[in-house]
Scaffold this motif. Structure first.
Motif, PDB file in Angstrom:
ATOM      1  N   SER A  42     -13.699  -2.158  36.845  1.00 43.06           N
ATOM      2  CA  SER A  42     -14.915  -2.578  37.546  1.00 43.06           C
ATOM      3  C   SER A  42     -15.667  -1.375  38.099  1.00 43.06           C
ATOM      4  CB  SER A  42     -14.564  -3.543  38.691  1.00 43.06           C
ATOM      5  OG  SER A  42     -13.949  -4.697  38.173  1.00 43.06           O
ATOM      6  N   ALA A  43     -14.956  -0.469  38.738  1.00 43.30           N
ATOM      7  CA  ALA A  43     -15.595   0.720  39.311  1.00 43.30           C
ATOM      8  C   ALA A  43     -16.252   1.577  38.237  1.00 43.30           C
ATOM      9  CB  ALA A  43     -14.564   1.532  40.088  1.00 43.30           C
ATOM     10  N   LEU A  44     -15.602   1.715  37.092  1.00 50.53           N
ATOM     11  CA  LEU A  44     -16.160   2.501  36.000  1.00 50.53           C
ATOM     12  C   LEU A  44     -17.503   1.941  35.553  1.00 50.53           C
ATOM     13  CD1 LEU A  44     -15.990   4.641  33.703  1.00 50.53           C
ATOM     14  CD2 LEU A  44     -14.818   2.873  32.358  1.00 50.53           C
ATOM     15  N   PHE A  45     -17.584   0.625  35.317  1.00 51.60           N
ATOM     16  CA  PHE A  45     -18.819   0.050  34.820  1.00 51.60           C
ATOM     17  C   PHE A  45     -19.908  -0.013  35.890  1.00 51.60           C
ATOM     18  CE2 PHE A  45     -16.197  -1.218  31.219  1.00 51.60           C
ATOM     19  CZ  PHE A  45     -17.030  -0.785  30.191  1.00 51.60           C
ATOM     20  N   VAL A  46     -19.550  -0.202  37.133  1.00 49.75           N
ATOM     21  CA  VAL A  46     -20.549  -0.151  38.207  1.00 49.75           C
ATOM     22  C   VAL A  46     -21.123   1.267  38.294  1.00 49.75           C
ATOM     23  CG1 VAL A  46     -20.879  -0.264  40.709  1.00 49.75           C
ATOM     24  CG2 VAL A  46     -19.659  -2.097  39.527  1.00 49.75           C
ATOM     25  N   ALA A  47     -20.270   2.275  38.223  1.00 47.70           N
ATOM     26  CA  ALA A  47     -20.745   3.663  38.276  1.00 47.70           C
ATOM     27  C   ALA A  47     -21.628   3.988  37.075  1.00 47.70           C
ATOM     28  CB  ALA A  47     -19.553   4.617  38.340  1.00 47.70           C
ATOM     29  N   LEU A  48     -21.196   3.606  35.876  1.00 46.97           N
ATOM     30  CA  LEU A  48     -22.013   3.850  34.682  1.00 46.97           C
ATOM     31  C   LEU A  48     -23.363   3.168  34.791  1.00 46.97           C
ATOM     32  CD1 LEU A  48     -19.453   3.553  31.743  1.00 46.97           C
ATOM     33  CD2 LEU A  48     -20.766   5.578  32.404  1.00 46.97           C
ATOM     34  N   TYR A  49     -23.349   1.934  35.264  1.00 46.81           N
ATOM     35  CA  TYR A  49     -24.602   1.204  35.406  1.00 46.81           C
ATOM     36  C   TYR A  49     -25.517   1.908  36.410  1.00 46.81           C
ATOM     37  CZ  TYR A  49     -28.042  -2.387  36.030  1.00 46.81           C
ATOM     38  OH  TYR A  49     -29.225  -3.045  36.073  1.00 46.81           O
ATOM     39  N   ALA A  50     -24.970   2.283  37.550  1.00 53.56           N
ATOM     40  CA  ALA A  50     -25.769   2.930  38.596  1.00 53.56           C
ATOM     41  C   ALA A  50     -26.367   4.243  38.099  1.00 53.56           C
ATOM     42  CB  ALA A  50     -24.909   3.177  39.831  1.00 53.56           C
ATOM     43  N   ILE A  51     -25.588   4.989  37.331  1.00 48.92           N
ATOM     44  CA  ILE A  51     -26.072   6.272  36.819  1.00 48.92           C
ATOM     45  C   ILE A  51     -27.151   6.072  35.758  1.00 48.92           C
ATOM     46  CG2 ILE A  51     -25.400   8.300  35.447  1.00 48.92           C
ATOM     47  CD1 ILE A  51     -22.630   8.069  36.909  1.00 48.92           C
ATOM     48  N   LEU A  52     -26.916   5.155  34.841  1.00 53.99           N
ATOM     49  CA  LEU A  52     -27.821   5.005  33.702  1.00 53.99           C
ATOM     50  C   LEU A  52     -29.010   4.081  33.955  1.00 53.99           C
ATOM     51  CD1 LEU A  52     -25.156   4.862  30.868  1.00 53.99           C
ATOM     52  CD2 LEU A  52     -26.584   6.797  31.538  1.00 53.99           C
ATOM     53  N   ALA A  53     -28.830   3.035  34.723  1.00 52.58           N
ATOM     54  CA  ALA A  53     -29.908   2.059  34.902  1.00 52.58           C
ATOM     55  C   ALA A  53     -30.899   2.495  35.978  1.00 52.58           C
ATOM     56  CB  ALA A  53     -29.338   0.697  35.239  1.00 52.58           C
ATOM     57  N   ARG A  54     -30.394   3.029  37.077  1.00 50.69           N
ATOM     58  CA  ARG A  54     -31.211   3.501  38.184  1.00 50.69           C
ATOM     59  C   ARG A  54     -32.162   2.454  38.751  1.00 50.69           C
ATOM     60  NH1 ARG A  54     -32.341   9.828  37.268  1.00 50.69           N
ATOM     61  NH2 ARG A  54     -30.363  10.247  36.276  1.00 50.69           N
ATOM     62  N   SER A  55     -31.888   1.189  38.487  1.00 53.80           N
ATOM     63  CA  SER A  55     -32.674   0.133  39.124  1.00 53.80           C
ATOM     64  C   SER A  55     -31.860  -1.143  39.128  1.00 53.80           C
ATOM     65  CB  SER A  55     -33.997  -0.088  38.410  1.00 53.80           C
ATOM     66  OG  SER A  55     -33.836  -0.983  37.343  1.00 53.80           O
ATOM     67  N   VAL A  56     -32.174  -1.996  40.047  1.00 54.05           N
ATOM     68  CA  VAL A  56     -31.452  -3.255  40.161  1.00 54.05           C
ATOM     69  C   VAL A  56     -32.462  -4.408  40.102  1.00 54.05           C
ATOM     70  CG1 VAL A  56     -29.770  -4.525  41.570  1.00 54.05           C
ATOM     71  CG2 VAL A  56     -29.741  -2.059  41.561  1.00 54.05           C
ATOM     72  N   ALA A  57     -33.565  -4.205  39.424  1.00 52.54           N
ATOM     73  CA  ALA A  57     -34.582  -5.245  39.314  1.00 52.54           C
ATOM     74  C   ALA A  57     -34.065  -6.371  38.430  1.00 52.54           C
ATOM     75  CB  ALA A  57     -35.860  -4.662  38.717  1.00 52.54           C
ATOM     76  N   SER A  58     -34.314  -7.607  38.828  1.00 54.91           N
ATOM     77  CA  SER A  58     -33.924  -8.758  38.021  1.00 54.91           C
ATOM     78  C   SER A  58     -34.863  -9.915  38.323  1.00 54.91           C
ATOM     79  CB  SER A  58     -32.481  -9.152  38.311  1.00 54.91           C
ATOM     80  OG  SER A  58     -32.367  -9.522  39.657  1.00 54.91           O
ATOM     81  N   VAL A  59     -34.768 -10.930  37.520  1.00 58.91           N
ATOM     82  CA  VAL A  59     -35.629 -12.103  37.699  1.00 58.91           C
ATOM     83  C   VAL A  59     -34.773 -13.314  37.983  1.00 58.91           C
ATOM     84  CG1 VAL A  59     -37.489 -11.216  36.249  1.00 58.91           C
ATOM     85  CG2 VAL A  59     -35.645 -12.521  35.215  1.00 58.91           C
TER      86      VAL A  59
END
Length: 189
Positions: A42-59
């Motif tokens: 879980s920590a690995l994918f949260v970190a990867l997402y945070a590094i690569l996505a740089r946004s938490v926008a959703s609908v």
């Protein structure tokens, strides 16, 4: 024949063939073993997402789809266990799907004794297809809802990954999935 009787008969048959049995089951969610297998992924994918996505926008629609996906993934998780074990054993007859009224949860059990690799296929199939693949896609697509879906499914598979940890550390010729509890009996000659 009840699942318990089938399990006991299989154990007796293997012991008559010279195997010794070791109970490798546990109750509940697996405690420390579950956390040890769930948190790093879980920590690995949260970190990867945070590094690569740089946004938490959703609908809003994404959140509705997330909720529906999580509800649907519970029975699909058990079905994936069944498909994995049916594939490696080349038979659906050894696989039993059911619903535990005490815990209000579906389950899957396999009555065929298996070599470790075959057992791991069925045990890891839901974790891989509902957790790891969607997590990787969420990072590539920068989709927070898909990441949350994946993380929930990694947690849902926590008992499975704890069982896998036990399976990879035991020295046994055959593993027999327990008909009721998380885990297996390990048979060695």
């Amino acid at each position: 024949m009840s699942p318990q009787e089938r399990f006991e008969n299989t154990c007796e048959s293997l012991q008559a063939q010279g195997y010794t049995a070791r109970d490798r089951t546990f109750s509940g969610a697996g405690g420390a073993a579950m956390l040890a297998t769930v948190l790093p992924v879980s920590a690995l994918f949260v970190a990867l997402y945070a590094i690569l996505a740089r946004s938490v926008a959703s609908v809003w629609l994404g959140w509705v789809m997330l909720a529906a996906g999580i509800v649907c993934s519970v029975p699909v998780h058990e079905l994936l266990h069944a498909l994995g074990w049916a594939a490696v054993n080349r038979s659906l007859r050894c696989v039993r799907l059911g619903f535990d009224r005490r815990t209000c949860t579906p389950y899957c059990a396999c009555s065929a004794p298996m070599q470790r690799g075959k057992y791991l296929v069925g045990a890891l199939f839901p974790w891989l297809l509902l957790g790891i693949v969607p997590a990787a896609l969420s990072v590539a697509l920068k989709n927070i809802c898909l990441l949350l879906f994946a993380l929930v499914n990694v947690v849902f598979a926590g008992a499975d990954t704890a069982v896998v940890l036990h399976a990879t550390t035991c020295r046994a010729n055959l593993l027999l999935d327990h008909y009721e509890r998380a885990g297996f009996y390990a048979f060695s000659k």
